[in-house]
Write an enzyme that holds these catalytic residues in place. Structure first.
Site, PDB file in Angstrom:
ATOM      1  N   ARG A  55     -14.737  90.629 -93.409  1.00 35.93           N
ATOM      2  CA  ARG A  55     -14.434  90.865 -92.007  1.00 35.93           C
ATOM      3  C   ARG A  55     -13.915  89.618 -91.314  1.00 35.93           C
ATOM      4  NH1 ARG A  55     -16.345  94.783 -89.833  1.00 35.93           N
ATOM      5  NH2 ARG A  55     -17.500  95.084 -91.763  1.00 35.93           N
ATOM      6  N   THR A  56     -14.686  88.566 -91.353  1.00 38.28           N
ATOM      7  CA  THR A  56     -14.305  87.348 -90.635  1.00 38.28           C
ATOM      8  C   THR A  56     -13.065  86.710 -91.259  1.00 38.28           C
ATOM      9  OG1 THR A  56     -16.624  86.988 -90.072  1.00 38.28           O
ATOM     10  CG2 THR A  56     -15.147  85.132 -89.793  1.00 38.28           C
ATOM     11  N   LYS A  84     -17.328  73.365-110.455  1.00 44.11           N
ATOM     12  CA  LYS A  84     -17.201  72.169-111.275  1.00 44.11           C
ATOM     13  C   LYS A  84     -17.997  71.005-110.699  1.00 44.11           C
ATOM     14  CE  LYS A  84     -12.485  73.544-112.653  1.00 44.11           C
ATOM     15  NZ  LYS A  84     -11.052  73.273-112.422  1.00 44.11           N
ATOM     16  N   ARG A 105     -16.454  78.985 -94.000  1.00 48.38           N
ATOM     17  CA  ARG A 105     -17.767  79.650 -93.996  1.00 48.38           C
ATOM     18  C   ARG A 105     -18.585  79.076 -95.132  1.00 48.38           C
ATOM     19  NH1 ARG A 105     -19.977  85.555 -92.867  1.00 48.38           N
ATOM     20  NH2 ARG A 105     -19.188  84.791 -90.877  1.00 48.38           N
ATOM     21  N   HIS A 133     -22.211  80.717 -85.344  1.00 47.23           N
ATOM     22  CA  HIS A 133     -21.001  81.484 -85.624  1.00 47.23           C
ATOM     23  C   HIS A 133     -20.221  81.511 -84.316  1.00 47.23           C
ATOM     24  CE1 HIS A 133     -18.225  84.102 -87.369  1.00 47.23           C
ATOM     25  NE2 HIS A 133     -18.977  85.104 -87.743  1.00 47.23           N
TER      26      HIS A 133
END
Lengths: 306, 306, 306
Positions: A55-56, A84, A105, A133
């Site tokens: 969504r974001t 890694k 995010r 957020h």
């Protein structure tokens, strides 16, 4: 007001005056969201999602495309150099060479702030741990402002998981810059975090409750949230509180005629499907407003508008 | 004919006249596929693939880019909100805010239809369960028409997994709108589904066989399919029939000189590599025709051509 | 010199004259990397990454976007037709219909060469097995040339895993076309592959060492590499050599004032964070140079520059 080159890390970094300005620019960007533009032609957004969030991520990418720019990135940490063993500071100092702005995010609190310290390009926090957020808070404010014509004076309830839900932390801070009456509705185990509560209580009237029913008749905005299984350290704890709140037509009988219901989505069963067709439901418009708000933010921090 | 805003869910939703029209537009779009264009500049396609399919996803995205538009999306359900428990109706009502058209692949039959009921933007079914794959059928028809100059009058065989293969279901329906002779070749356990068979038999002559050999000399089009392991409920059942059909040079000795061989790809061993160099092989041209056909569909449903 | 339509498979396919020409074009493309362009408007790059590599994939995609083109692709084999059993030759003959150029990363040596044999569009090897990574070698050369003003005459050490590291194989070949003094520093178990060593020793002076200390004072370029866990057939073998080399401020006390340190990244602990702030550190500039070099290559092989 100067936004060009600025990071969007925490809603706490913004004054009310600045937020009002962002909302105004968002309003002006509605035509761009509808018909597209070439405002950011040639500019690149990198979406670095160390935690999945379709969504974001898609909202940011759509916003960038509607501005005429492009997007590159990844959708989960599994397929990145992180596997890694690379640290975030290095990742950011690499990716800043690829793009003009980074939306990040990350599952850890503080990740976006750290990234911003290392990056030469602006960082937008697209969710960090259970903490913040900020773009969600801005689009929530924009929705209230657009739907009700004002933020000052509204009676608003935040319902559900107020402890682990990053969305409500950012939103509560943002609302505390306005003259609102804030109701916090949650089970005891999911009460709003102490540090958020202490800060916002200095500025606005806050009331904590255990049920929606006792405050519903006075509300202008009912902000529902999902109780997020993935944020619970303990499955038994989750089982106890899931399904605590559910908005359906029967509950809404006591609501004001022009109450609006918001939800950051995805929802599970906090809002019954039967509510979707009512005039109260605004959670899908909220998604649209997310595009509009992110268009405004990208245009501002890349210096395409002032 | 009105295509703007239309969903592409099932080949059954189209008349022969409409399909002919799509093929004609596809023909006109060959230059766009070759050299690109700005016909859909500023438009966005969302590719929502709840089941992996690099081929189909990249084909849609390539088509959109060649039209001058852009694409966003995801390539597997694992990294989406679905993991968080969201239902398809909500996903679609969210994503319609991000994009002008949605291409959806989903493991469940009926998913595309459901999505179209909820979405305000056009939905293109990019494969749903074992049921339908309408854009594949259209590109298959386009290939026959382009390669042989006609569809009416051709002798065509569909070979392999006719039970679980969604491609052949859509294609058989589509072919039944034309005056073709249809041969269905499969092991007993993978015979064409009853409901498809009943419908197409009302319109055209259909013959079921167990081997390619007995019909090959008369064929104009040999349509091979992969026996798809992932569609079998039972591994033992799969083991019994895999490798049932294999086209090689020896088999082709009995073929008409201008027989064309098609395959929706990926192939495993249904067509030997030695066949690739023959004039019969058309399965890679089919991929090109897929781009062309999807360009036509996107242009039509977004109103860029009529 | 003719680059249009050419594959970039191995650094061994290029003469010194050709490499010099690529570096010159890269230099001219710096403004494109900074401000973007429409040079490849309407062109499509497909990034087929059968092995994860965010860094390289995003670098290619960024380069393509800065040229005004677009990119499609996938980031891991898991979500591709390969899962369904398709071979690389087929994948390439499908994808060449979607895009104008293909950047391929694959775990198997020889994969890029095979792809190029089947593809009608140019293939760029973005890393194949432990063998080659030609675009990394080109960006490394560009970095030396840009930072030191010359390649001839430099004293350069390649340090770390010289056996499994594809980057150093390509780079050693490339350097052997210039008049450099090459130091190879590795544990015994990770010495440079015999076939590389034999070839380059015919052309330039090569010295093998076990420690950085004994050669550091004379170096102009210190090229560090990560000891790549994922390339080791044996975990115990990895444990023995990991952490063999570490560059920190103390080590650098003996370095020339204008020594530059490079690293293909990601790093784990081969270079201490304290080194980042010194004038020796050039590994993040190397990332930028990667964009510039890939812009030059894409423009050359797509015929947008000569």
């Amino acid at each position: 007001m100067k936004f060009k080159g600025r990071d969007i890390i925490s809603i706490k970094d913004f004054t009310r005056q600045e937020i009002d300005y962002i909302l105004k620019i968002a309003g002006e960007m509605e035509p761009v969201a509808k018909s597209g533009s070439d405002i950011l032609h040639g500019k690149l957004l990198a979406t670095l999602f160390f935690e999945p969030s379709t969504r974001t991520r898609l909202s940011f990418e759509s916003a960038m495309h509607k501005l005429g720019g492009s997007a590159i990135g990844f959708a989960e940490a599994e397929i990145t150099s992180v596997k890694k063993g690379e640290n975030l500071a290095d990742t950011v100092r690499v990716v800043e060479n690829y793009a003009d702005v980074i939306a990040l995010r990350h599952p850890l609190e503080g990740a976006a702030r750290l990234a911003a310290e290392f990056a030469k390009v602006p960082i937008i926090n697209a969710g960090s741990g259970a903490e913040e957020h900020p773009t969600q808070a801005l689009l929530d404010l924009y929705t209230v402002w657009k739907e009700l014509g004002r933020i000052d004076g509204v009676n608003i309830a935040l319902v559900g998981d107020l402890r682990y839900g990053r969305t409500v932390h950012s939103l509560a801070y943002a609302l505390s810059l306005y003259d609102v009456k804030l109701h916090l509705v949650s089970p005891d185990s999911l009460r709003m975090r102490r540090e958020v509560l202490d800060t916002i209580k200095e500025r606005i009237k806050v009331v904590e409750k255990r049920t929606i029913e006792e405050i519903l008749p006075r509300l202008d905005v009912l902000y529902m949230t999902r109780i997020q299984k993935e944020r619970f350290p303990d499955a038994a704890e989750y089982a106890k509180v899931k399904g605590s709140y559910k908005v359906d037509l029967r509950l809404l009988e006591d609501a004001k005629k022009d109450l609006i219901i918001l939800h950051p989505l995805p929802r599970i069963d906090e809002i019954a499907a039967e509510v979707d067709a009512t005039s109260h439901a605004r959670y899908f418009q909220q998604v649209w407003n997310g595009i509009v708000t992110r268009i405004a933010l990208l245009a501002l921090i890349l210096g395409a508008t002032e």
